[in-house]
Motif scaffolding. Sequence first.
Motif, mmCIF file in Angstrom:
data_model
loop_
_atom_site.group_PDB
_atom_site.id
_atom_site.type_symbol
_atom_site.label_atom_id
_atom_site.label_comp_id
_atom_site.label_asym_id
_atom_site.label_seq_id
_atom_site.Cartn_x
_atom_site.Cartn_y
_atom_site.Cartn_z
ATOM 1 N N LEU A 1 -2.609 -1.469 -3.093
ATOM 2 C CA LEU A 1 -3.644 -0.606 -2.547
ATOM 3 C C LEU A 1 -3.136 0.833 -2.513
ATOM 4 N N SER B 1 0.847 -1.192 0.000
ATOM 5 C CA SER B 1 0.000 0.000 0.000
ATOM 6 C C SER B 1 0.878 1.236 0.000
ATOM 7 N N VAL C 1 -3.986 4.478 -1.232
ATOM 8 C CA VAL C 1 -4.832 5.157 -0.253
ATOM 9 C C VAL C 1 -4.607 6.653 -0.432
ATOM 10 N N VAL D 1 -9.829 4.903 -1.738
ATOM 11 C CA VAL D 1 -8.785 3.893 -1.904
ATOM 12 C C VAL D 1 -9.045 3.194 -3.230
#
Length: 183
Positions: A123, A95, A125, A132
Amino acid sequence: MSVDSITDTLFPKGYTVLFGVDGKEVVTPRSEEHSSTIRSMQIDSLALGRHAKVTSDIYIDFPADENSAPDLAILREDARKKGKRYSFEDVLLISEVVSTSSARKDYDDCTATYGRYGIPIYLVVDPYAGEVVLHTEPTANGYSTALKRAYGTGKLPIPLADGRTFTLDLDELPRPEPETEAH
């Protein structure tokens, strides 16, 4: 750069300085939202177990002498360092938290790189967009699947390749505070 020159250098406040194996220095601004978002994801990762292998800003080796220090990475439980670092082959999820200066890199460059190397889940964010983006099904050019979810829409369960589930609480992700005029 020698150890003495590093310890005697005053680095700018509010920035993180990373040193690569090739001697490159990367200076990146950090915001409260960036730090708080990483901390929120780390808290959510505790459900994977107290000793789950979850890293933040730790270099991971990729082929062709590339490396990355993602904002958050979840590794296989049996991951072992090869030398001083983990390998990209140990990664289940990466992420990146978008900052005002890294949007293009996080949305475009990292998506292409992580997909090309087969990272199962990427991911993004984004506290500024309040969303997201969950990328799955890596391809040679990125990912074939992207799911967008807005902040404040409950929990996002993310099944990991090892059978565990990382659940991101979208209601708890911090949002930037509106700027106020200085008086």
